[in-house]
Design an enzyme around this catalytic site. Structure first.
Site, mmCIF file in Angstrom:
data_model
loop_
_atom_site.group_PDB
_atom_site.id
_atom_site.type_symbol
_atom_site.label_atom_id
_atom_site.label_comp_id
_atom_site.label_asym_id
_atom_site.label_seq_id
_atom_site.Cartn_x
_atom_site.Cartn_y
_atom_site.Cartn_z
ATOM 1 N N CYS A 61 11.518 -3.969 26.782
ATOM 2 C CA CYS A 61 11.973 -2.611 26.508
ATOM 3 C C CYS A 61 12.533 -2.462 25.098
ATOM 4 O O CYS A 61 13.466 -3.179 24.723
ATOM 5 C CB CYS A 61 13.054 -2.246 27.533
ATOM 6 N N TYR A 192 6.087 7.296 22.763
ATOM 7 C CA TYR A 192 6.033 7.641 24.179
ATOM 8 C C TYR A 192 5.436 9.032 24.386
ATOM 9 O O TYR A 192 4.699 9.269 25.343
ATOM 10 C CB TYR A 192 7.434 7.571 24.788
#
Length: 350
Positions: A61, A192
């Site tokens: 992440c 994203y």
């Protein structure tokens, strides 16, 4: 980061809201649900204390990786223990299957969701990293990824190692915040928005903003070693964690494919400079990164096939950025080697 879903939700604070004319859910990031802060004066009820808290991350992440880098640079390994989740989630999200008995040895839990439930059962949100858990009570303290690293830099100073750098120097905070905001909107969050776009227009808008910002950052870094001032700051940490994933994941998987990072001489040299700086590259696990994105995002990659490339050899080649001057740690010193049980096994170049 909460990547268990396969629609527009994409990380620790992502969410969806509303549909377009075709029923698609546009990508929208929500705020952290648990914004408590751990401070020197304990004003939120969570005072800084050595050994009391546990930082839970996934090395896959980018948002959690910020905390990993900050913790290493500041030398907080002994004060703030570390739990690393499996890069592949199950239906209860982040799990501790990398540890003996599939259980975190300090918190005694199998899933991070158990710490969330101890704080607020059935709260309306996903289970995300980074997260800080209070060890004595087993309760989640915060999942505010934007604030965690700022507090590590400014509130945990009594526990910093000798020679720790000032990652958020007060005279430069306004400039750091301004640069970081643009990077966050168009780069950190922008990849994203590209990857989880639900319409062609939404994707193209995010794509244009992403590469416009990368071009701007490249021009800024052409004659200066770091983003703000002449030392590493919070702004560099936030940009690094997206750039280090760019060619391995975002270029293909998220369709951010105007150009590879390796094709921009400035950004490629800049990210290699940071990668080769103690505290940065030694927190990066390309195996975790690739397996997570390509195996978990089944809506984007339904076969679950993980690419073999790119070749990792270039990360350790000379960058020559030292010719621009700058002092990576300011008046401080580099961190020592990572604790033995936290060392990342380097991925074989292929």
């Amino acid at each position: 980061m909460n990547d268990t879903t396969t629609d527009a939700t994409g990380d620790d604070s992502a969410g969806t809201s509303g549909n377009d004319a075709y029923g698609h859910k546009p990508f929208k990031r929500s705020t952290s649900h648990f914004p408590d802060r751990i401070t020197a004066d304990g004003r939120d009820g969570w005072p800084v204390a050595s050994g009391r808290y546990r930082l839970v991350v996934s090395r896959a992440c980018p948002w959690a990786s910020r905390a990993l880098v900050s913790r290493r640079l500041l030398g907080l390994e002994d004060a703030l223990s570390l739990a690393v989740a499996d890069p592949i989630q199950d239906d209860r999200s982040w799990r501790f299957t990398l540890d003996a008995g599939d259980k975190d040895p300090v918190l005694g839990i199998h899933h991070l969701s158990e710490a969330y439930d101890a704080r607020e059962r059935d709260y309306p949100g996903g289970v995300s990293v980074p997260a800080v858990v209070d060890v004595p009570s087993g309760r989640l303290v915060t999942n505010d990824y934007q604030q965690i690293t700022l507090d590590l830099a400014t509130e945990w100073t009594a526990l910093h190692r000798p020679g720790a750098p000032d990652l958020y120097p007060e005279p430069l905070r306004a400039e750091i915040d301004d640069v970081a905001e643009g990077v966050y909107r168009d780069v950190n969050n922008g990849v994203y928005r590209c990857g989880f776009a639900s319409s062609q227009r939404e994707y193209e808008e995010a794509y244009a903003a992403l590469f416009a910002r990368l071009d701007q950052v490249s021009a800024r870094l052409a004659d200066r070693r770091y983003l703000v001032g002449d030392t590493i700051t919070e702004a560099d940490i936030r940009l690094f964690t997206t750039l280090v994933r760019f060619d391995a994941v975002y270029h293909g998987h998220f369709k951010c494919n105007r150009s590879k990072l390796t094709e921009d001489p400035v950004l490629w040299a800049y990210v290699r400079d940071l990668y080769q700086t103690p505290g940065f590259g030694d927190t990066v696990d390309f195996d975790h990164i690739k397996r997570h994105y390509y195996e978990v995002h089944t809506g984007i990659n339904p076969t679950g096939i993980v690419p073999v490339g790119p070749d990792l050899f270039g990360w350790t080649t000379p960058h020559h950025r030292e010719q621009l001057g700058g002092r990576p740690f300011g008046d401080g010193t580099p961190p020592g080697p990572a604790p033995r049980d936290e060392r990342v096994t380097p991925a074989a170049p292929r």
